[in-house]
Design a protein around this motif. Sequence first.
Motif, PDB file in Angstrom:
ATOM      1  N   CYS A 179       0.858  -1.233   0.046  1.00  0.00           N
ATOM      2  CA  CYS A 179      -0.103  -0.067   0.014  1.00  0.00           C
ATOM      3  C   CYS A 179       1.023   1.160   0.026  1.00  0.00           C
ATOM      4  O   CYS A 179       0.400   2.148  -0.854  1.00  0.00           O
ATOM      5  N   MET A 180       1.889   1.193   0.982  1.00  0.00           N
ATOM      6  CA  MET A 180       2.716   2.433   0.595  1.00  0.00           C
ATOM      7  C   MET A 180       3.488   2.625  -0.365  1.00  0.00           C
ATOM      8  O   MET A 180       3.736   3.706  -1.086  1.00  0.00           O
ATOM      9  N   GLU A 181       3.873   1.540  -1.091  1.00  0.00           N
ATOM     10  CA  GLU A 181       4.556   1.804  -2.478  1.00  0.00           C
ATOM     11  C   GLU A 181       3.373   2.414  -3.492  1.00  0.00           C
ATOM     12  O   GLU A 181       3.688   3.195  -4.255  1.00  0.00           O
ATOM     13  N   GLU A 182       2.394   1.855  -3.278  1.00  0.00           N
ATOM     14  CA  GLU A 182       1.279   2.337  -4.462  1.00  0.00           C
ATOM     15  C   GLU A 182       0.917   3.605  -4.196  1.00  0.00           C
ATOM     16  O   GLU A 182       0.494   4.275  -4.878  1.00  0.00           O
ATOM     17  N   GLY A 183       0.851   3.879  -2.701  1.00  0.00           N
ATOM     18  CA  GLY A 183       0.167   5.603  -2.405  1.00  0.00           C
ATOM     19  C   GLY A 183       1.224   6.299  -3.035  1.00  0.00           C
ATOM     20  O   GLY A 183       0.792   7.608  -3.414  1.00  0.00           O
ATOM     21  N   HIS A 184       2.445   6.117  -3.267  1.00  0.00           N
ATOM     22  CA  HIS A 184       3.613   7.081  -3.723  1.00  0.00           C
ATOM     23  C   HIS A 184       3.117   7.382  -5.223  1.00  0.00           C
ATOM     24  O   HIS A 184       3.438   8.302  -5.848  1.00  0.00           O
ATOM     25  N   GLN A 185       2.586   6.150  -5.942  1.00  0.00           N
ATOM     26  CA  GLN A 185       2.458   6.245  -7.441  1.00  0.00           C
ATOM     27  C   GLN A 185       0.975   7.195  -7.653  1.00  0.00           C
ATOM     28  O   GLN A 185       0.878   7.593  -8.789  1.00  0.00           O
ATOM     29  N   VAL A 186       0.274   7.339  -6.724  1.00  0.00           N
ATOM     30  CA  VAL A 186      -1.019   7.955  -6.939  1.00  0.00           C
ATOM     31  C   VAL A 186      -1.108   9.464  -6.756  1.00  0.00           C
ATOM     32  O   VAL A 186      -0.370  10.168  -5.778  1.00  0.00           O
ATOM     33  N   ASP A 187      -1.370  10.412  -7.877  1.00  0.00           N
ATOM     34  CA  ASP A 187      -1.520  11.587  -7.836  1.00  0.00           C
ATOM     35  C   ASP A 187      -2.625  12.479  -7.237  1.00  0.00           C
ATOM     36  O   ASP A 187      -3.675  12.430  -7.818  1.00  0.00           O
ATOM     37  N   ASP A 188      -2.601  12.540  -5.818  1.00  0.00           N
ATOM     38  CA  ASP A 188      -3.930  13.031  -5.189  1.00  0.00           C
ATOM     39  C   ASP A 188      -3.384  13.731  -3.865  1.00  0.00           C
ATOM     40  O   ASP A 188      -3.852  13.830  -2.893  1.00  0.00           O
ATOM     41  N   ASP A 189      -2.308  14.555  -4.021  1.00  0.00           N
ATOM     42  CA  ASP A 189      -1.620  15.670  -3.096  1.00  0.00           C
ATOM     43  C   ASP A 189      -1.254  14.779  -1.732  1.00  0.00           C
ATOM     44  O   ASP A 189      -1.159  15.171  -0.888  1.00  0.00           O
ATOM     45  N   GLY A 190      -1.090  13.508  -1.864  1.00  0.00           N
ATOM     46  CA  GLY A 190      -0.406  12.725  -0.874  1.00  0.00           C
ATOM     47  C   GLY A 190      -1.608  12.188   0.252  1.00  0.00           C
ATOM     48  O   GLY A 190      -1.276  11.571   1.087  1.00  0.00           O
ATOM     49  N   ARG A 191      -2.938  11.905  -0.303  1.00  0.00           N
ATOM     50  CA  ARG A 191      -3.871  11.414   0.435  1.00  0.00           C
ATOM     51  C   ARG A 191      -3.577   9.737   0.662  1.00  0.00           C
ATOM     52  O   ARG A 191      -3.866   9.414   2.058  1.00  0.00           O
ATOM     53  N   LYS A 192      -3.306   9.126  -0.431  1.00  0.00           N
ATOM     54  CA  LYS A 192      -3.155   7.819  -0.173  1.00  0.00           C
ATOM     55  C   LYS A 192      -1.837   7.304   0.653  1.00  0.00           C
ATOM     56  O   LYS A 192      -1.976   6.525   1.310  1.00  0.00           O
ATOM     57  N   ARG A 193      -0.949   8.117   0.599  1.00  0.00           N
ATOM     58  CA  ARG A 193       0.303   8.149   1.407  1.00  0.00           C
ATOM     59  C   ARG A 193      -0.322   8.059   2.819  1.00  0.00           C
ATOM     60  O   ARG A 193       0.332   7.635   3.595  1.00  0.00           O
ATOM     61  N   ALA A 194      -1.136   9.204   3.041  1.00  0.00           N
ATOM     62  CA  ALA A 194      -1.297   9.520   4.544  1.00  0.00           C
ATOM     63  C   ALA A 194      -2.425   8.323   5.140  1.00  0.00           C
ATOM     64  O   ALA A 194      -2.077   7.794   6.125  1.00  0.00           O
ATOM     65  N   GLU A 195      -3.048   7.869   4.212  1.00  0.00           N
ATOM     66  CA  GLU A 195      -4.037   6.809   4.634  1.00  0.00           C
ATOM     67  C   GLU A 195      -3.221   5.459   4.887  1.00  0.00           C
ATOM     68  O   GLU A 195      -3.437   4.934   5.684  1.00  0.00           O
ATOM     69  N   SER A 196      -2.138   5.292   3.955  1.00  0.00           N
ATOM     70  CA  SER A 196      -1.461   4.041   4.162  1.00  0.00           C
ATOM     71  C   SER A 196      -0.563   4.143   5.522  1.00  0.00           C
ATOM     72  O   SER A 196      -0.597   3.238   6.209  1.00  0.00           O
ATOM     73  N   ASN A 197      -0.210   5.264   5.754  1.00  0.00           N
ATOM     74  CA  ASN A 197       0.471   5.461   7.377  1.00  0.00           C
ATOM     75  C   ASN A 197      -0.568   5.254   8.484  1.00  0.00           C
ATOM     76  O   ASN A 197      -0.162   4.781   9.399  1.00  0.00           O
ATOM     77  N   TYR A 198      -1.779   5.654   8.283  1.00  0.00           N
ATOM     78  CA  TYR A 198      -2.548   5.547   9.305  1.00  0.00           C
ATOM     79  C   TYR A 198      -2.893   4.066   9.432  1.00  0.00           C
ATOM     80  O   TYR A 198      -3.042   3.511  10.390  1.00  0.00           O
ATOM     81  N   SER A 199      -3.016   3.256   8.216  1.00  0.00           N
ATOM     82  CA  SER A 199      -3.274   1.920   8.123  1.00  0.00           C
ATOM     83  C   SER A 199      -2.190   0.993   9.040  1.00  0.00           C
ATOM     84  O   SER A 199      -2.513   0.220   9.817  1.00  0.00           O
ATOM     85  N   VAL A 200      -0.872   1.376   8.590  1.00  0.00           N
ATOM     86  CA  VAL A 200      -0.134   0.774   9.296  1.00  0.00           C
ATOM     87  C   VAL A 200       0.116   1.213  10.885  1.00  0.00           C
ATOM     88  O   VAL A 200       0.303   0.104  11.556  1.00  0.00           O
ATOM     89  N   GLY A 201      -0.262   2.394  11.176  1.00  0.00           N
ATOM     90  CA  GLY A 201      -0.086   2.742  12.743  1.00  0.00           C
ATOM     91  C   GLY A 201      -1.306   1.845  13.479  1.00  0.00           C
ATOM     92  O   GLY A 201      -1.018   1.255  14.476  1.00  0.00           O
ATOM     93  N   THR A 202      -2.499   1.912  12.806  1.00  0.00           N
ATOM     94  CA  THR A 202      -3.661   1.331  13.560  1.00  0.00           C
ATOM     95  C   THR A 202      -3.178  -0.468  13.871  1.00  0.00           C
ATOM     96  O   THR A 202      -3.520  -1.062  14.811  1.00  0.00           O
TER      97      THR A 202
END
Length: 477
Positions: free
Chosen positions: A146-169
Amino acid sequence: KQWYQPRVAITAGRTSNKKKTRQSLGNLAGIEKSDVGVYRNTFKHNLCLEILQDGNVCSFIELTQLFEKQHRDREALGKEGATITEPLLEDQPDKLTKLKEKLVDAELAKRNGFPSKAYDAYLDLALHFEKFPSDEWLIDHFHERCMEEGHQVDDDGRKRAESNYSVGTALIKRGDLSSAIEYLEVFYQLSHGTDWQRVNGEFLRDQACLQLYKSYTALAEELYETNTASAISYLKKAVQMANEGGDKSEAGMASHRLGNIYEAIGDPEVAMMYHKGYLDRCKRSKNAIGEGRAYEAIARCHRTQGDLTNSAESYEKFVEIAAETADSQTYAEACSSLAHLYNFIGEYDKAVEFYEKAAEKFASYDDQQRVDILNINSAIASSHSKLINYSKAIMSGQPKITASLVEWKDFREVLFMSPESDAERPKSPGVPPSVTYSDSPLPVAEISEKTVTEGDKEEGVDVEELVVEGLEENSGQ
């Protein structure tokens, strides 16, 4: 040769007939050669074959790598690995079916240029395997994807943020709070100042604040015994996150916890500041239970500082609120605390009153041990209230009062001889009429008219004669 050749021909004929029979039976049953492998091979073999037949080579490679990783991990454990009862991934058809479905979805999404859909497929797998505690290695693997794919998504970093949240929980569920906080802080930084929302309308920035508040609080509780300074630091961060997240009730509780820890380290002044902040929030939100809890904490701080008057007022508020909320357990505790304070400052009658109220409530919970302790404290307070007059009599130094006390001391054992009424109990000839054998046997209050004064001494009054005269008068009466 003539005898052998016909047998060979017959045998060959029979073999040929058997093959024809099998083929005819297969045709009648509608079974093709490829279908036979479904029953002859393992589920893993057939699944991998289907993935390759559909042209999804990347999914096949990733699945094979997962099989190999699990084998390597178990081999590294040595003898311990042999004791694991959990079957291998390749022997669990339900999990393999889920893996095939989502890995193929992710591969097709990446092939068609939709990295966000690939992210969703990997996240779905990570969340699915969170149901199985033994599959932490799979959870970590798909969160990394998820972290890898989140960096590929062009959405101002939202997927990267959500991936960090998922790992944290996921780390919180394992109890690894320190590592979880690192990922949640990245989630907070990426979502701070944005208006990203979930489907239910919740803002991601508020969710970041709430998760960090909970994590800071939990870590502070863990560190309290070993590292108080760090615990205070994390609680201050928790207060900040609760305030920023807009959850007033959680912000109040964070303030209350911080006040408690300052109490524990012996700083009642700072503790009271946080407790009063909690009280203000509870009043604004009409949280009566929290308000009572705050008054109790403030009362403790006042008492530690030696301000017993304000401490008593705060405890009285605590008792009043507990009575209004009809919380019997809290009311009993409040009455007990107030009674202890009254006993300490010398308000013995009030102490007895609240000890009795507390004992009555605890009796309704069948807590006999607590009831017994409260009754003993009540008896002590009652004794203290009667000791005041006795002490005044001793300190007066007046002969007639001293003589009366001596007489009472000599005959007080009569009180414990029999359960006779006051009228039937024998009295000493020299005991004044004011001395009774009731619950309050002290004669101080009524022996004030015929006492020796300084003026009597100056006029040469014989003290002994006055005492004897008083005793004779009392004897005649």
